[in-house]
Design an enzyme around this catalytic site. Structure first.
Site: not given
Ligand code: C5P
Length: 332
Positions: A25, A152
């Site tokens: 994406k 995501d």
């Molecule tokens: O959810 P995911 O594992 O993809 O996110 C990785 C990291 O990115 C999270 O642990 C967080 O530190 C950061 N993040 C964030 N706010 C979001 C998505 C991700 O701070 N909306």
């Protein structure tokens, strides 16, 4: 068909392999709010899936494992339960109480750790494939498991074009028309998503992060209102690349460039090659260049190939679909 020393693959206790596909994406709009108590930032984002596929085949086996192939199979992708494809299978097995051990064979065609959602696509494809393998048809449960795997992953499951709020995982469908042509330049450096979010917070605390700096050096397009995705949504609905170029926005640009200054050079190179606009993809470091059409994308790609700081150049289009099963060639 699976080969087994104990009987034919069609034996009811030995399910056939299942293959599913999901797509990378780009965030055409990404506004980052303050850090919340749960460690996540509130987002307003517009996702569009791109025609770069991750293909995941689940092969019933004695034990769980992960194998990699494809253009972006590289040594930085984990092969343990932190691999999002395997994590997805284990999470769905736990949620349903149905465990069939599988080898998770991932064919990677989305750049790794580039802000393109490749790991999330692995998770989404693995969920669709494992749900089929174990006979799980509970869409709500699958959606809940997807949310638990990463912000995501719900979008990778759905694909197309969508507005994301909350962590980026509360999705509303968006009407997209036509096809957009992108040239993606992957970087020789790497960025960790949490680190880019942290740097954004630091830059904001120090008063040195501007929003709406996503155009990068040399970009001539008008700035979008950073908090308002309306212009991006309008442009995606009218299939107008010039309008989309003027509306693209990413709040994470300054932080990504601060951590990896080569990104600014790559953006500059693409703009000098004639791109309508440069956009850091998600938390970077991949940079997307919007082109007018297929021929324009080819021209930009050729000029970017030779640029310093660029590892690989990939042409692609959006939107692509959501995660789906891939029928075997002979299947009706
Ligand atoms: O959810 P995911 O594992 O993809 O996110 C990785 C990291 O990115 C999270 O642990 C967080 O530190 C950061 N993040 C964030 N706010 C979001 C998505 C991700 O701070 N909306």
């Amino acid at each position: 068909m699976t080969g087994s020393p104990f009987g034919p693959a069609s034996h009811p206790e030995t399910p056939d392999p299942v293959t599913a596909r999901a797509y990378g994406k780009i965030n055409a709009f990404l506004a980052v709010g303050p850090l919340q108590d749960d460690g996540y930032h509130d987002l307003v984002t517009v996702f569009q899936s791109l025609d770069l596929a991750e293909t995941v085949t689940l092969v019933p086996a004695e034990d769980f494992s992960v194998t990699l192939s494809g253009r972006y199979a590289d040594t930085t992708v984990p092969l343990d339960s932190s691999n999002l494809g395997l994590a997805a299978v284990l999470a769905l097995a736990e949620a349903t109480g149905t465990t069939i051990p599988v080898e998770v064979a991932i064919e990677k065609n989305v750049p790794v750790a580039g802000g393109m959602g490749g790991g999330s696509a692995d998770a989404a494809a693995a969920l669709v494939a494992y749900a089929h393998l174990i006979g799980c048809t509970d869409r709500d449960l699958i959606a809940e498991v997807a949310r638990g795997l990463g912000a995501d992953v719900p979008f990778a499951l759905r694909g197309g074009t969508a507005l994301g709020t909350g962590r980026g995982d509360e999705l509303s469908p968006v009407l997209g028309r036509g096809e957009f042509h992108w040239v993606l330049a992957t970087s020789t450096g790497r960025l960790s998503t949490p680190e880019v979010y942290r740097r954004l917070d630091e830059l904001r605390a120090a008063g040195s992060s501007t929003t709406g700096a996503d155009a990068g050096p040399g970009a001539g397009a008008a700035e979008a209102d950073p908090a308002d995705p309306a212009a991006v949504l309008r442009a995606l609905g009218t299939a107008d690349p010039e309008a989309l170029a003027g509306a693209l926005h990413n709040d994470m640009t300054d932080a990504a460039i601060d951590l990896l200054p080569d990104i600014a050079h790559v953006m500059d190179t693409g703009m000098r090659a004639g791109a309508l606009r440069a956009l850091v993809s998600g938390s970077g470091p991949t940079v997307g260049f919007l082109a007018r059409d297929h021929t324009h994308a080819l021209e930009i790609a050729v000029l970017l190939e030779a640029s310093r700081g660029v590892r690989q150049v990939v042409r692609t289009t959006g939107p692509a679909g959501g995660a789906h099963l891939v029928p075997p060639p002979a299947a009706a």
